[in-house]
Design a protein around this motif. Structure first.
Motif, PDB file in Angstrom:
ATOM      1  N   VAL A   1       0.844  -1.192   0.000  1.00 14.03           N
ATOM      2  CA  VAL A   1       0.000   0.000   0.000  1.00 14.03           C
ATOM      3  C   VAL A   1       0.878   1.240   0.000  1.00 14.03           C
ATOM      4  O   VAL A   1       1.803   1.352   0.804  1.00 14.03           O
ATOM      5  CB  VAL A   1      -0.934   0.028   1.230  1.00 14.03           C
ATOM      6  N   ARG A   2       0.579   2.156  -0.901  1.00 10.71           N
ATOM      7  CA  ARG A   2       1.289   3.437  -0.949  1.00 10.71           C
ATOM      8  C   ARG A   2       0.263   4.555  -0.877  1.00 10.71           C
ATOM      9  O   ARG A   2      -0.661   4.613  -1.682  1.00 10.71           O
ATOM     10  CB  ARG A   2       2.127   3.552  -2.221  1.00 10.71           C
ATOM     11  N   VAL A   3       0.446   5.427   0.101  1.00  9.01           N
ATOM     12  CA  VAL A   3      -0.456   6.557   0.304  1.00  9.01           C
ATOM     13  C   VAL A   3       0.221   7.822  -0.211  1.00  9.01           C
ATOM     14  O   VAL A   3       1.345   8.132   0.173  1.00  9.01           O
ATOM     15  CB  VAL A   3      -0.822   6.715   1.792  1.00  9.01           C
ATOM     16  N   SER A   4      -0.462   8.529  -1.091  1.00  6.45           N
ATOM     17  CA  SER A   4       0.048   9.766  -1.691  1.00  6.45           C
ATOM     18  C   SER A   4       1.475   9.612  -2.219  1.00  6.45           C
ATOM     19  O   SER A   4       2.357  10.408  -1.902  1.00  6.45           O
ATOM     20  CB  SER A   4      -0.003  10.907  -0.666  1.00  6.45           C
ATOM     21  N   PRO A   5       1.733   8.585  -3.038  1.00  6.67           N
ATOM     22  CA  PRO A   5       3.079   8.439  -3.587  1.00  6.67           C
ATOM     23  C   PRO A   5       3.334   9.485  -4.664  1.00  6.67           C
ATOM     24  O   PRO A   5       2.395  10.037  -5.253  1.00  6.67           O
ATOM     25  CB  PRO A   5       3.051   7.035  -4.193  1.00  6.67           C
ATOM     26  N   SER A   6       4.608   9.748  -4.926  1.00  4.05           N
ATOM     27  CA  SER A   6       4.937  10.588  -6.074  1.00  4.05           C
ATOM     28  C   SER A   6       4.609   9.802  -7.335  1.00  4.05           C
ATOM     29  O   SER A   6       4.443   8.575  -7.305  1.00  4.05           O
ATOM     30  CB  SER A   6       6.419  10.956  -6.056  1.00  4.05           C
ATOM     31  N   LEU A   7       4.514  10.484  -8.457  1.00  2.00           N
ATOM     32  CA  LEU A   7       4.194   9.795  -9.703  1.00  2.00           C
ATOM     33  C   LEU A   7       5.294   8.813 -10.087  1.00  2.00           C
ATOM     34  O   LEU A   7       5.020   7.745 -10.644  1.00  2.00           O
ATOM     35  CB  LEU A   7       3.965  10.816 -10.818  1.00  2.00           C
TER      36      LEU A   7
ATOM     37  N   PHE B   1      -0.838  -4.037 -20.014  1.00  2.44           N
ATOM     38  CA  PHE B   1      -0.699  -2.795 -19.261  1.00  2.44           C
ATOM     39  C   PHE B   1       0.679  -2.177 -19.472  1.00  2.44           C
ATOM     40  O   PHE B   1       1.692  -2.881 -19.494  1.00  2.44           O
ATOM     41  CB  PHE B   1      -0.912  -3.042 -17.767  1.00  2.44           C
ATOM     42  N   GLN B   2       0.699  -0.858 -19.592  1.00  3.23           N
ATOM     43  CA  GLN B   2       1.945  -0.103 -19.695  1.00  3.23           C
ATOM     44  C   GLN B   2       1.869   1.107 -18.775  1.00  3.23           C
ATOM     45  O   GLN B   2       0.786   1.662 -18.556  1.00  3.23           O
ATOM     46  CB  GLN B   2       2.188   0.368 -21.133  1.00  3.23           C
ATOM     47  N   SER B   3       3.018   1.522 -18.240  1.00  5.19           N
ATOM     48  CA  SER B   3       3.076   2.697 -17.375  1.00  5.19           C
ATOM     49  C   SER B   3       4.312   3.517 -17.714  1.00  5.19           C
ATOM     50  O   SER B   3       5.390   2.962 -17.954  1.00  5.19           O
ATOM     51  CB  SER B   3       3.121   2.270 -15.902  1.00  5.19           C
ATOM     52  N   GLN B   4       4.143   4.840 -17.735  1.00  3.99           N
ATOM     53  CA  GLN B   4       5.284   5.724 -17.944  1.00  3.99           C
ATOM     54  C   GLN B   4       4.962   7.110 -17.392  1.00  3.99           C
ATOM     55  O   GLN B   4       3.800   7.501 -17.304  1.00  3.99           O
ATOM     56  CB  GLN B   4       5.652   5.822 -19.424  1.00  3.99           C
ATOM     57  N   VAL B   5       6.014   7.817 -16.999  1.00  3.38           N
ATOM     58  CA  VAL B   5       5.866   9.183 -16.516  1.00  3.38           C
ATOM     59  C   VAL B   5       6.310  10.121 -17.627  1.00  3.38           C
ATOM     60  O   VAL B   5       7.414   9.992 -18.153  1.00  3.38           O
ATOM     61  CB  VAL B   5       6.717   9.421 -15.249  1.00  3.38           C
ATOM     62  N   GLU B   6       5.425  11.035 -18.004  1.00  2.00           N
ATOM     63  CA  GLU B   6       5.768  11.981 -19.062  1.00  2.00           C
ATOM     64  C   GLU B   6       5.065  13.314 -18.830  1.00  2.00           C
ATOM     65  O   GLU B   6       3.884  13.362 -18.480  1.00  2.00           O
ATOM     66  CB  GLU B   6       5.409  11.419 -20.439  1.00  2.00           C
ATOM     67  N   LYS B   7       5.822  14.387 -18.984  1.00  2.00           N
ATOM     68  CA  LYS B   7       5.307  15.753 -18.870  1.00  2.00           C
ATOM     69  C   LYS B   7       4.556  15.985 -17.562  1.00  2.00           C
ATOM     70  O   LYS B   7       3.478  16.583 -17.527  1.00  2.00           O
ATOM     71  CB  LYS B   7       4.406  16.085 -20.058  1.00  2.00           C
ATOM     72  N   GLY B   8       5.128  15.472 -16.471  1.00  2.00           N
ATOM     73  CA  GLY B   8       4.540  15.704 -15.160  1.00  2.00           C
ATOM     74  C   GLY B   8       3.282  14.924 -14.875  1.00  2.00           C
ATOM     75  O   GLY B   8       2.545  15.248 -13.932  1.00  2.00           O
ATOM     76  N   THR B   9       3.005  13.884 -15.658  1.00  2.00           N
ATOM     77  CA  THR B   9       1.830  13.041 -15.427  1.00  2.00           C
ATOM     78  C   THR B   9       2.240  11.570 -15.476  1.00  2.00           C
ATOM     79  O   THR B   9       3.257  11.216 -16.080  1.00  2.00           O
ATOM     80  CB  THR B   9       0.728  13.279 -16.472  1.00  2.00           C
ATOM     81  N   LEU B  10       1.441  10.724 -14.847  1.00  2.00           N
ATOM     82  CA  LEU B  10       1.623   9.282 -14.931  1.00  2.00           C
ATOM     83  C   LEU B  10       0.611   8.746 -15.938  1.00  2.00           C
ATOM     84  O   LEU B  10      -0.600   8.929 -15.767  1.00  2.00           O
ATOM     85  CB  LEU B  10       1.398   8.632 -13.564  1.00  2.00           C
ATOM     86  N   VAL B  11       1.095   8.115 -16.987  1.00  2.00           N
ATOM     87  CA  VAL B  11       0.235   7.617 -18.052  1.00  2.00           C
ATOM     88  C   VAL B  11       0.187   6.089 -17.981  1.00  2.00           C
ATOM     89  O   VAL B  11       1.213   5.422 -18.128  1.00  2.00           O
ATOM     90  CB  VAL B  11       0.736   8.065 -19.440  1.00  2.00           C
ATOM     91  N   VAL B  12      -0.997   5.558 -17.733  1.00  2.00           N
ATOM     92  CA  VAL B  12      -1.209   4.109 -17.700  1.00  2.00           C
ATOM     93  C   VAL B  12      -2.076   3.735 -18.892  1.00  2.00           C
ATOM     94  O   VAL B  12      -3.166   4.291 -19.074  1.00  2.00           O
ATOM     95  CB  VAL B  12      -1.888   3.669 -16.392  1.00  2.00           C
ATOM     96  N   LYS B  13      -1.592   2.801 -19.700  1.00  2.00           N
ATOM     97  CA  LYS B  13      -2.331   2.368 -20.882  1.00  2.00           C
ATOM     98  C   LYS B  13      -2.731   0.907 -20.747  1.00  2.00           C
ATOM     99  O   LYS B  13      -1.948   0.075 -20.291  1.00  2.00           O
ATOM    100  CB  LYS B  13      -1.494   2.555 -22.149  1.00  2.00           C
ATOM    101  N   ALA B  14      -3.959   0.621 -21.156  1.00  2.00           N
ATOM    102  CA  ALA B  14      -4.443  -0.754 -21.260  1.00  2.00           C
ATOM    103  C   ALA B  14      -4.732  -0.996 -22.738  1.00  2.00           C
ATOM    104  O   ALA B  14      -5.662  -0.410 -23.299  1.00  2.00           O
ATOM    105  CB  ALA B  14      -5.696  -0.950 -20.422  1.00  2.00           C
ATOM    106  N   ILE B  15      -3.927  -1.839 -23.369  1.00  2.00           N
ATOM    107  CA  ILE B  15      -4.033  -2.069 -24.811  1.00  2.00           C
ATOM    108  C   ILE B  15      -4.592  -3.462 -25.054  1.00  2.00           C
ATOM    109  O   ILE B  15      -4.042  -4.463 -24.586  1.00  2.00           O
ATOM    110  CB  ILE B  15      -2.661  -1.927 -25.492  1.00  2.00           C
ATOM    111  N   ARG B  16      -5.685  -3.513 -25.790  1.00  2.00           N
ATOM    112  CA  ARG B  16      -6.300  -4.791 -26.154  1.00  2.00           C
ATOM    113  C   ARG B  16      -5.914  -5.105 -27.601  1.00  2.00           C
ATOM    114  O   ARG B  16      -6.272  -4.356 -28.513  1.00  2.00           O
ATOM    115  CB  ARG B  16      -7.816  -4.700 -26.009  1.00  2.00           C
TER     116      ARG B  16
END
Length: 306
Positions: free
Chosen positions: A52-58, A128-143
């Motif tokens: 469990v992570r509470v208020s983690p950084s991106l 599932f994919q995850s990456q940090v870009e331009k100050g945001t966390l981008v999570v993609k689910a690709i079917r």
């Protein structure tokens, strides 16, 4: 000798500058409860096999997501995010605080703080994919098939938990063929648009026709309903009914079997005999009945309040 303690998270409550985690311990000798106060700015802890992570950084959230995806863990997030879907159609959901569930089998659910249905979702089989870009966390689910994707852009992560669930129990839905029949009666377009119900449990010499209807062209529709995969007994039963029914002049009989699926080997026989198959399961029938019951209650409440 110290007793062995089993810890479990009871609930998590955000309270001002702290997150309050209520833990309870169970042992053979005693039961006790503890309140643990954790700074809400950023913290992490592990209870049994739950991370469990509470208020983690991106960046911290991204690292945990990568580990969870590699281990095929289930992930639950509470985050401020926007959601974009691309595929057979397209949709955009603006920024807001939402509950996001990424399951081990690759399905995704995005929930708002209201309604029981997700506002966005993807079925199992996603990558599932995850990456940090331009100050945001981008999570993609690709079917992969059909090709479509759900992109979740997170600006602020409030809570992230990852874990494995052990669940091998069988699911039994207590619904009947009568429920399937009722669902079709209240919503005939489950079979096809323009269907008009004329009768149900219509008496004919061999028995009772589940649903007797007319299509939009005036053809007679004879429906036999089965809650299990329909096989040769259902085909024979419907064929016997047809011997005692006649369509209107210039029209034809349309025999239809309604079931979750056809039994093995039944498809060629159904096609040869000109019998149509419409798929309907108990779960869908139950959802239709529940939806109509809710609508009826709203109408009644509105009438009583007027």
């Amino acid at each position: 000798m110290l007793p062995r303690l089993l810890w479990a998270v009871e609930f998590i409550v955000a309270c001002g500058e702290f997150v309050i985690v209520f833990l309870h311990t169970i042992s053979r000798e005693a039961m006790q409860a503890k309140w643990i106060y954790l700074p809400a700015l950023s913290c992490s802890f592990r209870v049994d096999m739950v991370e469990v992570r509470v208020s983690p950084s991106l960046e911290e959230a991204h690292e945990e997501l990568v580990r969870a995806f590699e281990a095929r863990k289930m992930v639950v997030m509470v985050a401020e995010c926007s959601v974009n879907y691309s595929g057979r159609t397209g949709s955009q959901l603006g920024n807001g605080e939402r509950l996001i569930v990424l399951k081990e089998d690759g399905c995704v659910l995005v929930h708002r703080g209201r309604d029981y249905q997700p506002v966005n979702w993807q079925p199992s089989g996603c990558i599932f994919q995850s990456q940090v870009e331009k100050g945001t966390l981008v999570v993609k689910a690709i079917r992969p098939t059909p090709l479509e994707s759900l992109t979740i852009v997170t600006e602020n992560m409030h809570l992230l938990a990852s874990f494995h669930l052990k669940d091998e129990a069988a699911f039994s839905l207590h619904a009947t063929e009568e429920d399937m029949q009722r669902a079709i009666l209240v919503q005939p377009d489950l079979i096809e648009a323009g269907l008009k119900i004329v009768d149900f449990e219509k008496k004919v010499a061999p028995g009772f026709v589940d649903i007797y209807a007319l299509d939009r062209e005036g053809n007679t529709v004879v429906i036999e309903i089965k809650k299990d995969p329909a096989g040769f007994p259902a085909i024979k039963q419907l064929s016997e009914y047809l011997k005692h029914l006649q369509p209107a002049p210039g029209r034809r009989l349309r025999p239809i079997i309604v079931a979750p699926s056809l039994a093995k080997g039944a498809q060629p026989v159904v096609a040869k005999m000109g019998i149509e198959f419409k798929q309907l399961g108990l779960q869908k029938a139950a959802e239709v009945l529940q939806s109509h019951a809710s609508s009826d209650q709203k109408v009644l409440k509105g009438w009583l309040g007027s």
